[in-house]
Scaffold this motif. Sequence first.
Motif, PDB file in Angstrom:
ATOM      1  N   ASN A  53       0.776  -1.177   0.086  1.00 24.37           N
ATOM      2  CA  ASN A  53      -0.056  -0.028   0.023  1.00 24.37           C
ATOM      3  C   ASN A  53       1.006   1.316   0.038  1.00 24.37           C
ATOM      4  N   GLU A  54       0.180   2.439   0.189  1.00 22.36           N
ATOM      5  CA  GLU A  54       0.828   3.763   0.411  1.00 22.36           C
ATOM      6  C   GLU A  54       1.753   3.796   1.160  1.00 22.36           C
ATOM      7  N   ASN A  55       3.035   4.533   0.558  1.00 23.28           N
ATOM      8  CA  ASN A  55       4.176   4.763   1.655  1.00 23.28           C
ATOM      9  C   ASN A  55       4.377   6.307   1.844  1.00 23.28           C
ATOM     10  N   ARG A  59      -1.997   8.902   6.201  1.00 23.85           N
ATOM     11  CA  ARG A  59      -3.326   9.227   6.342  1.00 23.85           C
ATOM     12  C   ARG A  59      -4.077   7.975   5.676  1.00 23.85           C
ATOM     13  N   VAL A  60      -3.403   7.369   4.685  1.00 22.88           N
ATOM     14  CA  VAL A  60      -3.954   6.325   3.795  1.00 22.88           C
ATOM     15  C   VAL A  60      -4.242   5.059   4.799  1.00 22.88           C
ATOM     16  N   LEU A  61      -3.057   4.673   5.468  1.00 16.55           N
ATOM     17  CA  LEU A  61      -2.910   3.750   6.554  1.00 16.55           C
ATOM     18  C   LEU A  61      -4.006   3.974   7.732  1.00 16.55           C
ATOM     19  N   ARG A  62      -4.065   5.115   7.970  1.00 19.67           N
ATOM     20  CA  ARG A  62      -5.178   5.331   9.169  1.00 19.67           C
ATOM     21  C   ARG A  62      -6.514   4.924   8.629  1.00 19.67           C
ATOM     22  N   ASP A  63      -6.817   5.453   7.332  1.00 15.67           N
ATOM     23  CA  ASP A  63      -8.005   5.344   6.871  1.00 15.67           C
ATOM     24  C   ASP A  63      -8.395   3.734   6.601  1.00 15.67           C
ATOM     25  N   LEU A  64      -7.304   2.837   6.265  1.00 19.16           N
ATOM     26  CA  LEU A  64      -7.543   1.565   6.054  1.00 19.16           C
ATOM     27  C   LEU A  64      -7.721   0.916   7.279  1.00 19.16           C
ATOM     28  N   SER A  65      -7.308   1.169   8.316  1.00 16.40           N
ATOM     29  CA  SER A  65      -7.368   0.585   9.520  1.00 16.40           C
ATOM     30  C   SER A  65      -8.979   1.019  10.284  1.00 16.40           C
ATOM     31  N   ALA A  66      -9.189   2.374   9.979  1.00 19.46           N
ATOM     32  CA  ALA A  66     -10.579   2.753  10.241  1.00 19.46           C
ATOM     33  C   ALA A  66     -11.585   2.110   9.537  1.00 19.46           C
ATOM     34  N   TYR A  67     -11.370   1.652   8.410  1.00 24.60           N
ATOM     35  CA  TYR A  67     -12.421   1.149   7.513  1.00 24.60           C
ATOM     36  C   TYR A  67     -12.462  -0.439   8.014  1.00 24.60           C
ATOM     37  N   LEU A  68     -11.190  -1.016   8.006  1.00 22.00           N
ATOM     38  CA  LEU A  68     -11.432  -2.534   8.723  1.00 22.00           C
ATOM     39  C   LEU A  68     -11.973  -2.603   9.876  1.00 22.00           C
ATOM     40  N   ARG A  69     -11.802  -1.679  11.062  1.00 25.22           N
ATOM     41  CA  ARG A  69     -12.329  -1.825  12.327  1.00 25.22           C
ATOM     42  C   ARG A  69     -13.754  -1.514  12.082  1.00 25.22           C
ATOM     43  N   ALA A  70     -14.414  -0.409  11.382  1.00 26.98           N
ATOM     44  CA  ALA A  70     -15.502  -0.439  11.132  1.00 26.98           C
ATOM     45  C   ALA A  70     -16.425  -1.891  10.400  1.00 26.98           C
ATOM     46  N   LEU A  71     -15.880  -2.283   9.417  1.00 31.35           N
ATOM     47  CA  LEU A  71     -16.309  -3.626   8.677  1.00 31.35           C
ATOM     48  C   LEU A  71     -16.059  -4.934   9.761  1.00 31.35           C
ATOM     49  N   VAL A  72     -15.245  -4.921  10.673  1.00 30.10           N
ATOM     50  CA  VAL A  72     -15.194  -5.895  11.849  1.00 30.10           C
ATOM     51  C   VAL A  72     -15.119  -5.311  13.018  1.00 30.10           C
ATOM     52  N   PRO A  73     -16.147  -5.029  13.550  1.00 32.32           N
ATOM     53  CA  PRO A  73     -16.044  -4.340  14.943  1.00 32.32           C
ATOM     54  C   PRO A  73     -15.798  -5.141  15.922  1.00 32.32           C
ATOM     55  N   GLU A  74     -15.078  -4.820  17.171  1.00 34.09           N
ATOM     56  CA  GLU A  74     -14.964  -5.884  18.227  1.00 34.09           C
ATOM     57  C   GLU A  74     -16.045  -6.260  18.889  1.00 34.09           C
ATOM     58  N   GLU A  75     -17.015  -5.776  19.122  1.00 30.83           N
ATOM     59  CA  GLU A  75     -18.122  -5.917  19.935  1.00 30.83           C
ATOM     60  C   GLU A  75     -19.005  -7.086  19.499  1.00 30.83           C
ATOM     61  N   GLY A  76     -18.582  -7.607  17.961  1.00 27.30           N
ATOM     62  CA  GLY A  76     -19.503  -8.632  17.599  1.00 27.30           C
ATOM     63  C   GLY A  76     -20.167  -8.148  16.251  1.00 27.30           C
ATOM     64  N   ILE A  77     -21.034  -9.274  15.854  1.00 29.66           N
ATOM     65  CA  ILE A  77     -21.819  -9.421  14.538  1.00 29.66           C
ATOM     66  C   ILE A  77     -22.984  -8.937  14.400  1.00 29.66           C
ATOM     67  N   LEU A 123       8.487  -2.362  -6.931  1.00 31.46           N
ATOM     68  CA  LEU A 123       7.286  -1.947  -6.610  1.00 31.46           C
ATOM     69  C   LEU A 123       6.907  -0.461  -7.067  1.00 31.46           C
ATOM     70  N   GLY A 124       5.588  -0.050  -7.280  1.00 30.58           N
ATOM     71  CA  GLY A 124       5.667   1.389  -7.485  1.00 30.58           C
ATOM     72  C   GLY A 124       6.091   2.576  -6.554  1.00 30.58           C
ATOM     73  N   THR A 125       6.123   3.538  -7.330  1.00 33.04           N
ATOM     74  CA  THR A 125       6.980   4.749  -6.575  1.00 33.04           C
ATOM     75  C   THR A 125       6.478   5.086  -5.220  1.00 33.04           C
ATOM     76  N   TRP A 126       4.945   4.844  -5.234  1.00 34.56           N
ATOM     77  CA  TRP A 126       4.434   5.393  -3.856  1.00 34.56           C
ATOM     78  C   TRP A 126       4.127   3.946  -2.766  1.00 34.56           C
ATOM     79  N   GLN A 127       4.513   2.772  -3.227  1.00 40.41           N
ATOM     80  CA  GLN A 127       4.270   1.525  -2.638  1.00 40.41           C
ATOM     81  C   GLN A 127       5.292   0.995  -1.693  1.00 40.41           C
ATOM     82  N   ALA A 128       4.785   0.592  -0.487  1.00 39.12           N
ATOM     83  CA  ALA A 128       5.707  -0.327   0.438  1.00 39.12           C
ATOM     84  C   ALA A 128       4.948  -1.419   0.813  1.00 39.12           C
TER      85      ALA A 128
END
Length: 150
Positions: A53-55, A59-77, A123-128
């Motif tokens: 992903n973006e290197n 903010r890209v990594l923060r948004d990815l984390s927020a998205y996955l936390r929203a998709l899979v919340p800790e409290e359950g299904i 890798l692409g210029t902005w990839q890690a």
Amino acid sequence: MLRQSLETLQVLTPGEGFTDLTGRLNASIAASGLQLGLLNLVCLHTSCSLTINENADPRVLRDLSAYLRALVPEEGIRPLSGLGDLRPYIHADEGADDMPAHIRTALTTSQLSLSFQHGRLLLGTWQAVYLWEHRRQGSARQLTVHVLGS
């Protein structure tokens, strides 16, 4: 002539988030002496994953984390419609973030195959390449790095 190298990397994670592996992977390729080939990377755990992903903009990594936390919340299904009762996860042996981490890993990947040329990853210029830790507590993670080439 085809040659190969296999090593295990230990990666210490500070907790949930991304650890850039790109430099260590390029070092593994350099140590192998190979110039052209394929690097196969496998994460030997079920509660963290791998991503390219973006290197440049963290903010890209923060948004990815927020998205996955929203998709899979800790409290359950909940039903995808949002209507209906919350069902807590059954598996919570290692805490509230245990089962969500397994689901997040299942939705991402634990293996990557990457080409390299002139002894460096292509890798692409902005990839890690990142190890994506899905648990709140840091951990010592093991990765296998299998390099094949000439």
